[in-house]
Write a protein that holds these residues in place. Structure first.
Motif, PDB file in Angstrom:
ATOM      1  N   ARG A 102       1.931   6.982  -6.422  1.00 34.37           N
ATOM      2  CA  ARG A 102       0.855   7.865  -6.847  1.00 34.37           C
ATOM      3  C   ARG A 102       1.179   9.317  -6.505  1.00 34.37           C
ATOM      4  O   ARG A 102       0.912  10.220  -7.270  1.00 34.37           O
ATOM      5  N   ARG A 103       1.752   9.547  -5.323  1.00 40.86           N
ATOM      6  CA  ARG A 103       2.146  10.898  -4.933  1.00 40.86           C
ATOM      7  C   ARG A 103       3.226  11.424  -5.865  1.00 40.86           C
ATOM      8  O   ARG A 103       3.232  12.592  -6.224  1.00 40.86           O
ATOM      9  N   PHE A 111       2.367   1.788  -3.378  1.00 33.72           N
ATOM     10  CA  PHE A 111       1.353   2.265  -4.316  1.00 33.72           C
ATOM     11  C   PHE A 111       1.037   3.731  -4.067  1.00 33.72           C
ATOM     12  O   PHE A 111       1.020   4.541  -4.986  1.00 33.72           O
ATOM     13  N   SER A 112       0.793   4.084  -2.830  1.00 32.48           N
ATOM     14  CA  SER A 112       0.433   5.471  -2.531  1.00 32.48           C
ATOM     15  C   SER A 112       1.621   6.394  -2.732  1.00 32.48           C
ATOM     16  O   SER A 112       1.452   7.535  -3.146  1.00 32.48           O
ATOM     17  N   ASN A 150       5.455  15.937   0.330  1.00 36.39           N
ATOM     18  CA  ASN A 150       5.530  14.900   1.340  1.00 36.39           C
ATOM     19  C   ASN A 150       6.707  15.154   2.275  1.00 36.39           C
ATOM     20  O   ASN A 150       6.587  15.033   3.486  1.00 36.39           O
ATOM     21  N   TYR A 192       0.835  -1.204   0.000  1.00 33.83           N
ATOM     22  CA  TYR A 192       0.000   0.000   0.000  1.00 33.83           C
ATOM     23  C   TYR A 192       0.872   1.258   0.000  1.00 33.83           C
ATOM     24  O   TYR A 192       0.618   2.201  -0.745  1.00 33.83           O
ATOM     25  N   GLN A 193       1.914   1.269   0.832  1.00 34.87           N
ATOM     26  CA  GLN A 193       2.808   2.428   0.898  1.00 34.87           C
ATOM     27  C   GLN A 193       3.498   2.656  -0.442  1.00 34.87           C
ATOM     28  O   GLN A 193       3.642   3.801  -0.885  1.00 34.87           O
TER      29      GLN A 193
END
Length: 153
Positions: A77-78, A73-74, A87, A70-71
């Motif tokens: 995406r960022r 992927f996110s 970030n 998940y990290q």
């Protein structure tokens, strides 16, 4: 046999009824997560904290691997959205905010005696400590998620 109808979505006031409803709903949610993983070959991770703070978790593989995925992927995406610099700025801001809170706590403890403080002052201190603890835990989880997961392929 009469139909039940829709359940009103609002907080259940009776503590015992709320606990029973939580347990039943939690069991149903975990059953659905298991079925989704099994029937659709999906990678599923589910984390639930009870009102009392007890942790319940389910994962079709491992929580750590799913969270790392998940990290990634996110994070990707960022980066696509151009949020990489934002970030880093947010992390720096969060770090300085946490340091500021810790300074506030230290200043309070030097200036005040807990035995002589009233309830409002102690509540403020409690909120400062709870927020600092929450932020520290969040930062620790984030740093641990970056580390290599030995269970992941």
């Amino acid at each position: 046999m009469a139909r039940r109808g829709r359940v009103q979505l609002r907080r259940i006031e009776d503590k015992a009824s709320r606990q029973v409803r939580f347990s039943k709903r939690r069991a149903g949610l975990f059953k659905k997560a298991f079925e989704l993983a099994l029937l659709c070959d999906a990678e599923v991770a589910l984390i639930v904290f009870s009102p009392a703070g007890k942790l319940y978790e389910y994962s079709s593989t491992s929580i750590e691997c799913t969270y790392d995925r998940y990290q990634q992927f996110s994070g990707a995406r960022r980066n696509v959205d151009g949020g990489d610099q934002n970030n880093k700025d947010n992390q720096d801001e969060a770090s300085s905010d946490l340091q500021s809170r810790l300074k506030d706590i230290a200043t309070w403890s030097v200036q005040n005696n807990a035995d002589e403080s009233d309830a409002n002052e102690l509540e403020k201190l409690e909120k400062l400590l709870a927020n600092a603890l929450r932020d520290t835990k969040t930062k620790k989880v984030h740093l641990n998620s970056i580390a290599f997961c030995p269970h992941c392929p």
